[in-house]
Design a protein around this motif. Structure first.
Motif, PDB file in Angstrom:
ATOM      1  N   ARG A 159      -4.277 -10.939  -7.362  1.00  0.00           N
ATOM      2  CA  ARG A 159      -3.424  -9.809  -7.146  1.00  0.00           C
ATOM      3  C   ARG A 159      -4.193  -9.089  -6.922  1.00  0.00           C
ATOM      4  O   ARG A 159      -5.091  -8.552  -6.649  1.00  0.00           O
ATOM      5  N   VAL A 160      -3.186  -8.111  -5.550  1.00  0.00           N
ATOM      6  CA  VAL A 160      -4.137  -7.102  -4.653  1.00  0.00           C
ATOM      7  C   VAL A 160      -2.317  -5.943  -4.958  1.00  0.00           C
ATOM      8  O   VAL A 160      -0.936  -5.879  -4.847  1.00  0.00           O
ATOM      9  N   ASN A 161      -3.269  -4.983  -5.128  1.00  0.00           N
ATOM     10  CA  ASN A 161      -2.292  -3.848  -4.799  1.00  0.00           C
ATOM     11  C   ASN A 161      -1.213  -3.521  -6.089  1.00  0.00           C
ATOM     12  O   ASN A 161      -0.331  -3.113  -6.173  1.00  0.00           O
ATOM     13  N   CYS A 162      -1.716  -4.357  -7.594  1.00  0.00           N
ATOM     14  CA  CYS A 162      -0.804  -4.095  -8.863  1.00  0.00           C
ATOM     15  C   CYS A 162      -0.841  -2.869  -9.687  1.00  0.00           C
ATOM     16  O   CYS A 162      -2.711  -3.348 -10.172  1.00  0.00           O
ATOM     17  N   GLU A 163      -0.519  -2.145  -9.500  1.00  0.00           N
ATOM     18  CA  GLU A 163      -1.315  -1.238 -10.493  1.00  0.00           C
ATOM     19  C   GLU A 163      -0.843  -1.158 -11.820  1.00  0.00           C
ATOM     20  O   GLU A 163      -0.662  -1.200 -12.303  1.00  0.00           O
ATOM     21  N   PHE A 164       0.778  -2.464 -11.612  1.00  0.00           N
ATOM     22  CA  PHE A 164       1.175  -2.939 -13.306  1.00  0.00           C
ATOM     23  C   PHE A 164       1.269  -4.199 -13.829  1.00  0.00           C
ATOM     24  O   PHE A 164       1.572  -4.907 -12.784  1.00  0.00           O
ATOM     25  N   VAL A 165       0.709  -4.424 -14.488  1.00  0.00           N
ATOM     26  CA  VAL A 165       0.174  -6.112 -14.618  1.00  0.00           C
ATOM     27  C   VAL A 165       0.504  -6.638 -15.976  1.00  0.00           C
ATOM     28  O   VAL A 165      -0.013  -5.752 -16.864  1.00  0.00           O
ATOM     29  N   PRO A 166       2.706  -7.360 -16.464  1.00  0.00           N
ATOM     30  CA  PRO A 166       2.512  -7.147 -17.842  1.00  0.00           C
ATOM     31  C   PRO A 166       1.440  -8.666 -18.284  1.00  0.00           C
ATOM     32  O   PRO A 166       1.499  -9.028 -17.640  1.00  0.00           O
ATOM     33  N   SER A 167       1.802  -8.096 -19.467  1.00  0.00           N
ATOM     34  CA  SER A 167       0.821  -8.692 -20.357  1.00  0.00           C
ATOM     35  C   SER A 167       1.637 -10.076 -20.777  1.00  0.00           C
ATOM     36  O   SER A 167       2.775 -10.332 -21.306  1.00  0.00           O
TER      37      SER A 167
ATOM     38  N   GLN B 284       1.029  -1.357  -0.414  1.00  0.00           N
ATOM     39  CA  GLN B 284      -0.089   0.016   0.344  1.00  0.00           C
ATOM     40  C   GLN B 284       1.105   1.154  -0.101  1.00  0.00           C
ATOM     41  O   GLN B 284       2.105   1.263   0.401  1.00  0.00           O
ATOM     42  N   HIS B 285       0.301   2.428   0.100  1.00  0.00           N
ATOM     43  CA  HIS B 285       0.848   3.853  -0.099  1.00  0.00           C
ATOM     44  C   HIS B 285       1.734   3.980  -0.952  1.00  0.00           C
ATOM     45  O   HIS B 285       2.485   4.859  -0.633  1.00  0.00           O
ATOM     46  N   ASP B 286       1.449   3.176  -2.287  1.00  0.00           N
ATOM     47  CA  ASP B 286       2.691   3.494  -3.480  1.00  0.00           C
ATOM     48  C   ASP B 286       1.958   3.491  -4.751  1.00  0.00           C
ATOM     49  O   ASP B 286       0.816   2.574  -5.004  1.00  0.00           O
ATOM     50  N   GLU B 287       2.942   3.729  -6.273  1.00  0.00           N
ATOM     51  CA  GLU B 287       2.403   2.785  -6.900  1.00  0.00           C
ATOM     52  C   GLU B 287       3.312   3.167  -7.727  1.00  0.00           C
ATOM     53  O   GLU B 287       4.403   3.070  -7.551  1.00  0.00           O
ATOM     54  N   GLY B 288       2.836   2.152  -9.084  1.00  0.00           N
ATOM     55  CA  GLY B 288       4.017   1.634  -9.666  1.00  0.00           C
ATOM     56  C   GLY B 288       4.448   0.043  -9.660  1.00  0.00           C
ATOM     57  O   GLY B 288       5.727  -0.422 -10.045  1.00  0.00           O
ATOM     58  N   ASP B 289       3.738  -0.981  -8.452  1.00  0.00           N
ATOM     59  CA  ASP B 289       4.036  -1.969  -8.819  1.00  0.00           C
ATOM     60  C   ASP B 289       3.614  -2.863  -9.701  1.00  0.00           C
ATOM     61  O   ASP B 289       2.744  -3.034 -10.204  1.00  0.00           O
ATOM     62  N   GLY B 290       4.305  -3.701  -9.969  1.00  0.00           N
ATOM     63  CA  GLY B 290       4.065  -5.012 -11.307  1.00  0.00           C
ATOM     64  C   GLY B 290       4.038  -6.377 -11.162  1.00  0.00           C
ATOM     65  O   GLY B 290       4.850  -6.766  -9.649  1.00  0.00           O
ATOM     66  N   CYS B 291       3.005  -6.740 -11.353  1.00  0.00           N
ATOM     67  CA  CYS B 291       2.744  -8.530 -10.849  1.00  0.00           C
ATOM     68  C   CYS B 291       2.419  -9.062 -12.041  1.00  0.00           C
ATOM     69  O   CYS B 291       1.554  -8.209 -12.846  1.00  0.00           O
TER      70      CYS B 291
END
Length: 184
Positions: free
Chosen positions: A176-184, A161-168
């Motif tokens: 997936r929770v709190n994953c702003e970026f999900v690679p395809s 939490q409290h950040d942006e830009g996490d990739g999962c």
């Protein structure tokens, strides 16, 4: 007859290198580095130093505390616990159900085979779950969490939490929770 001194000199040099400290055959390694802290075949409890340490633990249920420095910790077989503490640590799991807890700075965490719990904490972390039912959580910075192991519906990935830009990156059906970026 003039060859004997040269041959004797060459043999002496080879013997000196073979007996030099740190040159012993079979030294334990961790990710290409010679271990400074080595565990035995049983259950080990090892604590690092304020500086950089390289851990290579044995086959028991081990506990490793990295303390300071940019430590490298390799866990063996068994259900192990590793705590990076301070520094940009690299923690690598072996076979078994392990718990890895990263320190304050970014670094890498590798789950290995087994159902692992991996927490990143502060700093930008790269987390790999590998095989097993893994629970992976990033920390307070931009993290990359990879739960891809060709097994659907078994991993939990939380970017923090409290950040942006996490990739999962995960298999279909992994949570997936709190994953702003999900690679395809």
């Amino acid at each position: 007859m003039k060859r004997y001194p040269a041959v004797l000199f060459a043999l002496s040099a080879v013997a000196a290198l073979a007996l030099a400290p740190g040159a012993q055959a079979g030294a334990r390694m961790c990710r290409g580095h010679e271990a400074t802290i080595v565990g035995g075949p049983g259950n080990n409890h090892k604590t690092g130093t304020p500086g950089r340490d390289v851990f290579s633990l044995g086959g028991g249920n081990d506990v490793a505390f990295g303390l300071g420095g940019d430590d490298i910790i390799c866990l063996g077989r068994g259900s192990d616990d590793a705590f990076g503490q301070r520094g940009a640590d690299q923690i690598n799991g072996g076979r078994g159900n392990d718990f890895r807890h990263k320190g304050e700075k970014g670094g890498g965490l590798n789950g290995g085979v087994g159902s692992d719990r991996i927490w990143g904490r502060k700093g930008s972390d790269t987390i790999f779950g590998w095989k097993g039912m893994d629970r992976m959580m990033g920390g307070g910075a931009d993290d990359f969490i990879d739960g891809f192991d060709n097994t659907n519906h078994n991993d939990y990935l939380n970017g923090g939490q409290h950040d942006e830009g996490d990739g999962c990156a995960a298999d279909p059906g992994d949570q997936r929770v709190n994953c702003e970026f999900v690679p395809s």
